[in-house]
Motif scaffolding. Structure first.
Motif: not given
Length: 140
Positions: A6-35
């Protein structure tokens, strides 16, 4: 041995900022880059790969209610708006009992867009951010 396909789906994601879950989160993307750069010497092939600095960035996409809550939090901290805040973002992926947690360290939003168009049923805002680091697959 059992294998969970079973693959992860969007309903499997939760993001929290300042101790509060983001219930109005529509998407999150983040990247680590190295030169990185190939280092050449005699001949036509590189001799090694030189490693440089790391950079971390991403985008939170939220509904306007989340944006307004973030701005209220910023003002409560004595900031002008969410552009002045620095915060960790805890992102949890939960799939069939397997939990993966990433922590985006000291994120800071770089743009604060607002607006709506005729016919919009809600207002969605992409908030680009930079960060000081990303810890992946963190365990308690």
């Amino acid at each position: 041995m059992t294998f969970n396909s079973k693959e992860y789906s969007y309903c499997d994601v939760q993001a929290t900022i300042l101790g509060r879950p983001l219930t109005g989160l529509r998407g999150i993307e983040y990247t680590a880059k190295k030169s990185k750069e190939a280092v050449f010497g005699a001949g036509v092939n590189p001799k090694s790969i030189q490693h440089g600095r790391r950079e971390y960035e991403g985008t939170l996409t939220v509904l306007q209610s989340e944006l307004e809550a973030l701005n209220r939090s910023a003002k409560a901290e004595g900031c002008i708006d969410c552009l002045d805040l620095e915060f960790d973002i805890v992102v949890t992926y939960a799939n069939a009992g397997v939990i993966a947690t990433d922590i985006i360290r000291c994120a800071s939003i770089t743009e604060f867009p607002k607006g709506m168009k005729e016919g919009d049923l809600n207002s969605e805002h992409a908030l680009p951010f930079i960060a000081l680091g990303i810890d992946t697959n963190v365990t308690d």
